[in-house]
Scaffold this active site. Structure first.
Site, PDB file in Angstrom:
ATOM      1  N   ALA A   1       0.806  -1.230   0.000  1.00 13.78           N
ATOM      2  CA  ALA A   1       0.000   0.000   0.000  1.00 13.78           C
ATOM      3  C   ALA A   1       0.834   1.272   0.000  1.00 13.78           C
ATOM      4  O   ALA A   1       0.281   2.366   0.176  1.00 13.78           O
ATOM      5  CB  ALA A   1      -0.942   0.003   1.203  1.00 13.78           C
ATOM      6  N   ALA A   2       2.137   1.161  -0.209  1.00 17.47           N
ATOM      7  CA  ALA A   2       3.005   2.342  -0.093  1.00 17.47           C
ATOM      8  C   ALA A   2       2.594   3.452  -1.056  1.00 17.47           C
ATOM      9  O   ALA A   2       2.418   4.616  -0.663  1.00 17.47           O
ATOM     10  CB  ALA A   2       4.456   1.954  -0.333  1.00 17.47           C
ATOM     11  N   GLY A   3       2.447   3.125  -2.331  1.00 19.25           N
ATOM     12  CA  GLY A   3       2.077   4.133  -3.318  1.00 19.25           C
ATOM     13  C   GLY A   3       0.702   4.712  -3.078  1.00 19.25           C
ATOM     14  O   GLY A   3       0.486   5.926  -3.236  1.00 19.25           O
ATOM     15  N   ASP A   4      -0.238   3.860  -2.685  1.00 23.60           N
ATOM     16  CA  ASP A   4      -1.594   4.337  -2.410  1.00 23.60           C
ATOM     17  C   ASP A   4      -1.624   5.274  -1.212  1.00 23.60           C
ATOM     18  O   ASP A   4      -2.299   6.307  -1.224  1.00 23.60           O
ATOM     19  CB  ASP A   4      -2.534   3.152  -2.157  1.00 23.60           C
ATOM     20  CG  ASP A   4      -2.708   2.290  -3.396  1.00 23.60           C
ATOM     21  OD1 ASP A   4      -2.536   2.817  -4.515  1.00 23.60           O
ATOM     22  OD2 ASP A   4      -3.014   1.093  -3.241  1.00 23.60           O
TER      23      ASP A   4
END
Length: 306
Positions: free
Chosen positions: A249-252
Site C-alpha cells: 500500500a506504499a504508493g496508495d
C-alpha cells in the site's frame, strides 16, 4: 469547496507471506495467510481520510457479504459513500498478493464489480465531482469511467490528479486533462519510454509529460524520495529509510496523504514530505488499509526524524 473525491477500485486482498516468489511450476508454503481490505481506490480514500481529508469515494462493490462489509467500513470511518454502488449479482473485486521476506510484492487482480464502474455510472456522480476541489484517479477500473470522471472534473475546474497504476499505455485524451500525475519508475517508463535512473532521466521523463499538458509531475522513487517537476522546474525531495515489511500500500498511502496534505496546507513541498512519511510508516506493517497510519502517527514520525 474542499472535498476530495477518489474514484477507483475496491478489492478484498488475499495475502500470502512467502520466503520468495514462486517460479513457474513451483509450489511454496506460507506461514501466514490473511484476508484484508484493499483496492487502489479504497486504499487511497482510506489513506486520505486517516490523514484528515474530507473524502467522497466513487467505487463499485458486489452485492455479496464482502461488499456490504467493505461499504460499512468506509461509512464507519467517515468517508462519504453515496457513490459507492453495489452491483446486483456481482462479487466484490479480489486481489491475490504474494509478499516476500524483503517486503516486495506481486499481485494478481480479478476486477469483478470494479469492472462495472462505467462512464454511465460515473455520470451519476457528476455533482460530487463538479463540486470537489480535487479528483484522484487510478487505473484498476475501466478507462472509460476514468476518462468520463476526468472530463467532468476538467469542465468544472476540479483539479485532476492521476496515479497511473497499474502501469499501462494511456490515451493522450486522458493525459491532456490531468493537472498532476504521480507515477513510480515503472509507470513513468510505460508512459514515456524513458527509464529513470538519475536526475537527468527523471527530468527528461517529466518534460515528455509536461509536453502533453500536465503541469506537475511527481515520480516516486521509493526510499530515494520523489522527483517533483513543476512546469519543467525539477528537484529531488529525499525520502525516509525504514525496515520494509510489506510495500503493498506504499504508493496508495503516498497519494492519499499527498492530497490530504494539499487540502489542508496547500503547500506541495510540505505535502510531499508528509506523504513520504506516511508511506514509510505504511511499509513497516502488513496489509493494505490495515497498514495505513493515522495523521497523528505521521506527525510523530516526522517529529522524531526532523
Amino acid at each position: 469547496m474542499t472535498k476530495l473525491v477518489v474514484l477507483g477500485s475496491t478489492n478484498v486482498d488475499h495475502v500470502l507471506n512467502v520466503s520468495h516468489f514462486p517460479s513457474p511450476g513451483e509450489t511454496i508454503n506460507s506461514d501466514n495467510y490473511q484476508v484484508m481490505s484493499g483496492g487502489k481506490g479504497g486504499n487511497q480514500a482510506v489513506a486520505a481520510n486517516r490523514m484528515g481529508a474530507d473524502v467522497a469515494f466513487i467505487s463499485c462493490v458486489g452485492d455479496d457479504a464482502l461488499g456490504t462489509q467493505m461499504l460499512e467500513r468506509y461509512q464507519e470511518s467517515g468517508i462519504d459513500t453515496e457513490c459507492v454502488l453495489q452491483i446486483t449479482g456481482q462479487n466484490t473485486g479480489t486481489a491475490l498478493i504474494f509478499v516476500d521476506q524483503t517486503g516486495e510484492n506481486c499481485i494478481g487482480i480479478s476486477a469483478q464489480a470494479n469492472g462495472y464502474l462505467s462512464a454511465d455510472r460515473v455520470s451519476q456522480c457528476r455533482d460530487k465531482i463538479a463540486n470537489a476541489d480535487a479528483l484522484l484517479l487510478q487505473l484498476e477500473t475501466p478507462i472509460e469511467g476514468v476518462l468520463a470522471a476526468a472530463k467532468i472534473a476538467s469542465e468544472s475546474n476540479t483539479r485532476v490528479v492521476l496515479n497511473p497504476a497499474p502501469a499501462q499505455t494511456l490515451p493522450n485524451e486522458l493525459l491532456a486533462l490531468v493537472n498532476l500525475i504521480t507515477p513510480n519508475e515503472t509507470e513513468v517508463e510505460a508512459l514515456t519510454g524513458t527509464k529513470v535512473v538519475d536526475d537527468i532521466s527523471a527530468a527528461q521523463a517529466c518534460e515528455e509529460l509536461h509536453a502533453l499538458g500536465i503541469a506537475q509531475v511527481i515520480i516516486t522513487l521509493g526510499a530515494k524520495g520523489v522527483w517533483f517537476s513543476n512546469n519543467g522546474q525539477g528537484t529531488l525531495i529525499g525520502g525516509f529509510s525504514v525496515q520494509a515489511v510489506d510495500t503493498t500500500a506504499a504508493g496508495d498511502c503516498f497519494n492519499g496523504a499527498l492530497l490530504a496534505g494539499l487540502q489542508q496546507t496547500g503547500s506541495m513541498s510540505e505535502s510531499i514530505v508528509f506523504a513520504q512519511a506516511a508511506a514509510a510508516l505504511t511499509v513497516t506493517q502488513s496489509g493494505a488499509q490495515e497498514s495505513i497510519p493515522s495523521k497523528e502517527q505521521v506527525a510523530a514520525f516526522l517529529s522524531s526524524n526532523s
